[in-house]
Design a protein around this motif. Structure first.
Motif, PDB file in Angstrom:
ATOM      1  N   SER A  88      -6.077  -1.230  13.057  1.00  0.00           N
ATOM      2  CA  SER A  88      -5.830  -1.476  11.640  1.00  0.00           C
ATOM      3  C   SER A  88      -5.962  -0.153  10.900  1.00  0.00           C
ATOM      4  CB  SER A  88      -6.829  -2.496  11.086  1.00  0.00           C
ATOM      5  OG  SER A  88      -8.108  -1.966  11.204  1.00  0.00           O
TER       6      SER A  88
ATOM      7  N   GLN B 154       1.428 -11.644  15.014  1.00  0.00           N
ATOM      8  CA  GLN B 154       0.364 -11.254  15.935  1.00  0.00           C
ATOM      9  C   GLN B 154       0.726 -11.803  17.309  1.00  0.00           C
ATOM     10  OE1 GLN B 154      -3.571 -12.408  14.659  1.00  0.00           O
ATOM     11  NE2 GLN B 154      -4.422 -10.713  15.821  1.00  0.00           N
TER      12      GLN B 154
ATOM     13  N   GLU C 192      -1.425  -6.733  16.338  1.00  0.00           N
ATOM     14  CA  GLU C 192      -0.819  -7.098  15.053  1.00  0.00           C
ATOM     15  C   GLU C 192       0.457  -6.257  14.908  1.00  0.00           C
ATOM     16  OE1 GLU C 192      -3.489  -6.597  11.755  1.00  0.00           O
ATOM     17  OE2 GLU C 192      -2.272  -7.864  10.439  1.00  0.00           O
TER      18      GLU C 192
ATOM     19  N   ARG D 193       0.306   0.100  13.643  1.00  0.00           N
ATOM     20  CA  ARG D 193      -1.108  -0.286  13.728  1.00  0.00           C
ATOM     21  C   ARG D 193      -1.756  -0.545  12.380  1.00  0.00           C
ATOM     22  NH1 ARG D 193      -0.341   3.181  18.180  1.00  0.00           N
ATOM     23  NH2 ARG D 193      -0.656   4.974  16.863  1.00  0.00           N
ATOM     24  N   PRO D 194      -1.482  -1.619  11.737  1.00  0.00           N
ATOM     25  CA  PRO D 194      -0.473  -2.611  12.107  1.00  0.00           C
ATOM     26  C   PRO D 194       0.902  -2.193  11.628  1.00  0.00           C
ATOM     27  CG  PRO D 194      -1.592  -3.301  10.120  1.00  0.00           C
ATOM     28  CD  PRO D 194      -2.218  -2.003  10.526  1.00  0.00           C
TER      29      PRO D 194
ATOM     30  N   SER E 214       2.528  -6.676   9.663  1.00  0.00           N
ATOM     31  CA  SER E 214       1.579  -7.152   8.669  1.00  0.00           C
ATOM     32  C   SER E 214       2.225  -7.132   7.281  1.00  0.00           C
ATOM     33  CB  SER E 214       0.349  -6.234   8.687  1.00  0.00           C
ATOM     34  OG  SER E 214      -0.473  -6.504   7.585  1.00  0.00           O
TER      35      SER E 214
END
Ligand code: ADP
Length: 261
Positions: free
Chosen positions: A258, A19, A25, A208-209, A28
């Motif tokens: 997200s 991050q 982000e 995204r992420p 992930s």
């Protein structure tokens, strides 16, 4: 006969996240290992974290969660721009990393000639970059990255600026280099067909992420003939990746950073 070069580091991303301080982000839960001698391509749209992952592999950046295990020694890095010094010969360009690293002249000369031989450019040792084609310059750039015998090689979309024919030619050249000089490699690209043609394994990412959405083994041995691009195995893998990318982009929510539920 020069030595065959062996570079056999490994790279492990152990459930890593990244991050940035602005809250983005970039990565992930990325979790995979590039094994010694494996050549892995990473494909995904802009913003899916490919460069962030490459910087972490190079030891230039760190995950904010999870753990990355990368070689302690400097990687060989090849960028889109060949960045050769135009006033130096091919040999002098390839000698440069060894020289800057403080090797003895005998040593860096020997390493540079050895690697030029291995990428089939020994006959051009005394040429200047301005006398070479775009593809040859790129080969010099790869030779320069190989010259210090790094334990891993990282490629940051190296063929992105080349015209299509040169690009296809370079993909074949790179396969020859891989066969002659087995090394652990991580190769970033936007191109699905390039990822499949070059990788023994393709990691597919979405944004995204930034995350891994598929991990595919490409069984065909190196060097692959140009006609491999027309074979059903190749086309099936391309189709699988394309579908994963379409699905991955539909699940990314640019508004909220997200995946949408
Ligand atoms: P790619 O190489 O796949 O285009 P990047 O790793 O460059 O992806 O970027 C992933 C995400 O992280 C993007 O949303 C990008 O805007 C963001 N990003 C990259 N570098 C930084 C940074 N230094 N600070 C803040 N955000 C960044």
């Amino acid at each position: 006969m020069p030595d065959t070069l062996h570079r056999t580091g490994s790279i492990t991303f152990d459930h890593i996240g990244k991050q940035y301080s602005n809250g983005v982000e970039a990565l992930s839960n990325v979790d995979f290992t590039i094994k010694p001698g494996q050549f892995v391509t990473i494909v995904g749209p802009s913003g899916c974290g490919k460069s962030t992952l490459l910087r972490i592999a190079a030891g230039l950046s760190w995950p904010t969660s999870g753990k990355a295990v990368v070689p302690k020694t400097k990687p060989g890095v090849v960028f889109q721009d060949a960045t050769l010094l135009p006033w130096k010969t091919v040999l002098q360009n390839v000698e440069l990393p060894g020289k800057l690293d403080g090797l003895k002249q005998d040593d860096y000369e020997k390493k540079a000639m050895n690697v030029l031989y291995n990428v089939d450019l020994d006959k051009f040792a005394d040429s200047y970059p301005g006398q070479l084609s775009g593809g040859m310059k790129m080969r010099v750039s790869i030779a320069r990255a190989l010259s210090l015998e790094p334990s891993v090689m990282l490629f940051d979309e190296p063929f992105g600026a080349l015209d299509e024919i040169t690009r296809l030619h370079m993909q074949d050249e790179l396969q020859k280099i891989i066969v002659n000089n087995p090394f652990t490699g991580m190769f970033i690209t936007h191109s699905v067909s390039e990822a499949v043609y070059l990788g023994s394994r393709v990691i597919v990412m979405a944004a995204r992420p930034g995350r891994v959405i598929d991990d595919i083994t490409v069984p065909a041995p190196y060097p692959r003939p140009a006609s491999y691009r027309y074979q059903p195995e190749f086309q099936q893998i391309v189709e699988r990746i394309t579908n994963a990318l379409i699905k991955g982009s539909a699940m990314s929510d640019p508004e909220h950073g997200s995946p949408s539920k």
